[in-house]
Design a protein around this motif. Structure first.
Motif, PDB file in Angstrom:
ATOM      1  N   ASP A   1       0.909  -1.246  -0.036  1.00 31.49           N
ATOM      2  CA  ASP A   1       0.031  -0.063  -0.059  1.00 31.49           C
ATOM      3  C   ASP A   1       0.894   1.270  -0.138  1.00 31.49           C
ATOM      4  O   ASP A   1       0.424   2.452  -0.405  1.00 31.49           O
ATOM      5  CB  ASP A   1      -1.016  -0.062   1.251  1.00 31.49           C
ATOM      6  CG  ASP A   1      -1.978  -1.159   1.225  1.00 31.49           C
ATOM      7  OD1 ASP A   1      -2.113  -1.592   0.182  1.00 31.49           O
ATOM      8  OD2 ASP A   1      -2.603  -1.412   2.259  1.00 31.49           O
ATOM      9  N   GLN A   2       2.098   1.025   0.654  1.00 30.15           N
ATOM     10  CA  GLN A   2       2.967   2.272   0.684  1.00 30.15           C
ATOM     11  C   GLN A   2       3.583   2.527  -0.557  1.00 30.15           C
ATOM     12  O   GLN A   2       3.927   3.617  -1.149  1.00 30.15           O
ATOM     13  CB  GLN A   2       3.783   2.084   1.761  1.00 30.15           C
ATOM     14  CG  GLN A   2       4.848   3.453   2.053  1.00 30.15           C
ATOM     15  CD  GLN A   2       5.856   3.079   3.076  1.00 30.15           C
ATOM     16  OE1 GLN A   2       5.883   2.102   3.832  1.00 30.15           O
ATOM     17  NE2 GLN A   2       6.607   3.820   3.269  1.00 30.15           N
TER      18      GLN A   2
ATOM     19  N   ARG B   1       1.163   3.283  -5.123  1.00 35.38           N
ATOM     20  CA  ARG B   1       0.144   4.644  -4.770  1.00 35.38           C
ATOM     21  C   ARG B   1       0.230   5.103  -6.435  1.00 35.38           C
ATOM     22  O   ARG B   1       1.251   6.005  -6.560  1.00 35.38           O
ATOM     23  CB  ARG B   1       0.674   5.299  -3.734  1.00 35.38           C
ATOM     24  CG  ARG B   1       0.559   4.820  -2.371  1.00 35.38           C
ATOM     25  CD  ARG B   1       1.231   5.657  -1.336  1.00 35.38           C
ATOM     26  NE  ARG B   1       0.997   7.175  -1.577  1.00 35.38           N
ATOM     27  CZ  ARG B   1      -0.114   7.688  -1.180  1.00 35.38           C
ATOM     28  NH1 ARG B   1      -0.922   7.166  -0.194  1.00 35.38           N
ATOM     29  NH2 ARG B   1      -0.218   8.965  -1.223  1.00 35.38           N
TER      30      ARG B   1
ATOM     31  N   GLU C   1      -1.210   7.774  -7.334  1.00 30.61           N
ATOM     32  CA  GLU C   1      -1.072   9.218  -7.111  1.00 30.61           C
ATOM     33  C   GLU C   1       0.458   9.656  -7.200  1.00 30.61           C
ATOM     34  O   GLU C   1       0.799  10.869  -7.781  1.00 30.61           O
ATOM     35  CB  GLU C   1      -1.525   9.749  -5.727  1.00 30.61           C
ATOM     36  CG  GLU C   1      -3.163   9.655  -5.512  1.00 30.61           C
ATOM     37  CD  GLU C   1      -3.163   8.066  -4.892  1.00 30.61           C
ATOM     38  OE1 GLU C   1      -2.419   7.591  -4.136  1.00 30.61           O
ATOM     39  OE2 GLU C   1      -4.224   7.550  -5.296  1.00 30.61           O
ATOM     40  N   ASP C   2       1.300   8.935  -6.731  1.00 30.81           N
ATOM     41  CA  ASP C   2       2.856   9.217  -6.879  1.00 30.81           C
ATOM     42  C   ASP C   2       3.551   8.828  -8.061  1.00 30.81           C
ATOM     43  O   ASP C   2       4.384   9.008  -8.400  1.00 30.81           O
ATOM     44  CB  ASP C   2       3.338   8.168  -5.608  1.00 30.81           C
ATOM     45  CG  ASP C   2       3.060   8.829  -4.248  1.00 30.81           C
ATOM     46  OD1 ASP C   2       2.450   9.926  -4.074  1.00 30.81           O
ATOM     47  OD2 ASP C   2       2.982   7.818  -3.436  1.00 30.81           O
TER      48      ASP C   2
END
Ligand SMILES: O=C(O)C[C@H](O)C(=O)O
Length: 467
Positions: free
Chosen positions: A456-457, A460, A462-463
């Protein structure tokens, strides 16, 4: 008994003798011969080309009058006749086929004859051999088809680019830019090789289309300086025989003033008459613009494919029923029209290239075809771009649920793991997920490659889109 239904005719005369022409028309003997000997297909000289030829005749008459080569009353009458044509009168007086002499001599003479007969009438004279203005000696004074026709081609082409095509492309670019901004936050899956790739925003995707058209505008601008060079004053082979030494520069200045474009007398008349490279180069840019439009129109129709069984990320306007047999079907018709236009432009480019490459010695004799193709391409691209902007792009909406679904199903989000666990282990996760119908997260956990928190980290979206 005379046939009272026969249209009235008058005799016109040229160096080949007498020939009957319809009395209600202004054209003369050479136009009539061309109608007889070149009854070929339906393509006529483009109105933009006729307009440019008439402008050349108007400016030439004025300059020849100023130089004392033409009496003031005749110069004024030719100018007045030309102004009538430029204002839209007498459009039916230019009936000749594109497929005629390669120098455009018959169309040059068509214009000379119409203006001579009309100028004669304006001087109180008749139309026909007793006319008061001579088509060759006075309207064509100090000119040849060989310099007049390329001059008109350059004028018409430059005007088509500046007044038709650039504004139309600007409108389409503006509509695409509105969408690029409106879609700036919509993250979607990218595609390369028609396969799933890493994500980007829908706005980024549309910004590429905007930039394509911005580059196209720069390419169009770069093509103009060569088109601004005019052959007028070169007469038959480029040396200017029978033209006043001051004619070329003065006429080019007059054309520049009349059009508002920076036309100049070509520094080398042999180049602009013997070759047609400015048209070849300019049309090369039209072809490039067509390549851009084809890519954009194709992308949009693919992204709008479906609505249930295709990609379906975009909703495009539903303008008309798509099918005569399948109820409720709606098709991406604006894309279809625009991509057909692009095909036509590509075809025009091939013919135009062959024509441009085939000049011999002092003259290129593929000119009417080249003018026809260039002006048709410019018109098609202008109208097509406007139609696409107004009837498709302006109404495009994202189908957010579908965009999100495809984004989440994509395996290529795994790319974000590669910097953390390496290409090979990330690849194994993607393959395992695909083979077993799992999500990437499920596959990663099943293979024990990383924890859920780590996934999850690191994964992403969005990144990943670089905003
Ligand atoms: O029509 C002209 O003025 C010239 C013609 O094209 C020719 O070179 O034979």
């Amino acid at each position: 008994m005379p046939d009272t239904h026969t249209a009235a005719q008058r005799l016109e005369h040229d160096s080949f003798g007498d020939i009957a022409v319809p009395a209600d028309h202004l054209w003369g003997a050479q136009t009539q011969r061309s109608l007889q000997f070149f009854a070929i297909s339906t393509e006529r000289q483009a109105p933009e080309l006729i307009h440019a030829l008439v402008l050349v005749k108007k400016i030439s008459a004025r300059v020849n009058g100023e130089l004392g080569l033409l009496s003031a009353d005749k110069a004024a009458a030719i100018v007045a006749a030309a102004d009538e044509v430029l204002a839209g009168r007498w459009a039916e007086e230019f009936p000749l086929s594109v497929w005629q002499t390669g120098s455009g001599t018959q169309t040059n003479m068509n214009v000379n004859e119409v203006l001579a007969n009309r100028a004669s009438e304006l001087l109180g004279g008749v139309r026909g051999p007793a006319r008061r203005v001579h088509p060759n000696d006075e309207v064509n004074l100090g000119q040849s088809s060989n310099d007049v026709f390329p001059t008109a081609m350059h004028i018409a082409a430059a005007l088509a680019i500046e007044q038709q095509l650039m504004p139309a492309l600007d409108e389409l670019r503006g509509q695409l830019d509105l969408k690029a901004q409106a879609f700036a936050d919509i993250i979607k899956i990218g595609r390369t090789h028609l396969q799933d790739a890493t994500p980007l925003t829908l706005g980024q995707e549309f910004s590429g289309y905007v930039a394509q058209l911005e580059q196209g505008r720069l390419h169009l601008q770069a093509a103009l300086p060569h088109l601004y060079q005019l052959a007028l004053g070169g007469t038959a082979v480029g040396i200017g025989l029978n033209a006043h030494p001051a004619f070329a520069a003065r006429a080019a200045a007059g054309i520049a003033e009349a059009t508002g474009l920076p036309f100049v007398s070509a520094p080398n008349k042999f180049e602009v008459m013997a070759a047609a490279d400015a048209l070849v180069h300019g049309h090369g840019v039209l072809k490039t613009v067509a390549a851009s439009l084809m890519k954009i129109a194709n992308d949009i129709r693919w992204l709008a494919s479906g609505p249930r069984c295709g990609i379906g990320e975009l909703q495009i306007p539903e303008n008309e029923p798509g099918s005569s047999i399948m109820p409720g079907k709606v098709n991406p018709t604006q894309s279809e029209a625009l991509t057909m236009i692009c095909c036509q432009v590509f075809g025009n480019d091939v013919a135009l290239n062959i024509g441009g490459a085939s000049g011999n010695f002092e003259l290129n004799v593929f000119r009417p075809m080249m003018a026809h193709n260039f002006l048709q391409s410019a018109r098609l691209l202008s109208d097509g771009a406007r139609s696409f902007a107004r009837h498709c792009v302006a109404g495009i909406a994202p189908r957010r649920a579908r965009i999100e679904q495809l984004l989440n199903e994509s395996l290529m989000l795994v790319t974000a793991l590669a910097p953390h666990i390496g290409y090979d282990r990330a690849s194994a996760i993607a393959k395992h997920a695909h083979a077993h119908g799992l999500s990437l997260r499920e596959a990663a956990l099943q293979l024990g490659e990383l924890s859920g928190e780590q996934f999850d980290q690191w994964v992403r979206v969005e990144d990943m889109v670089g905003r």
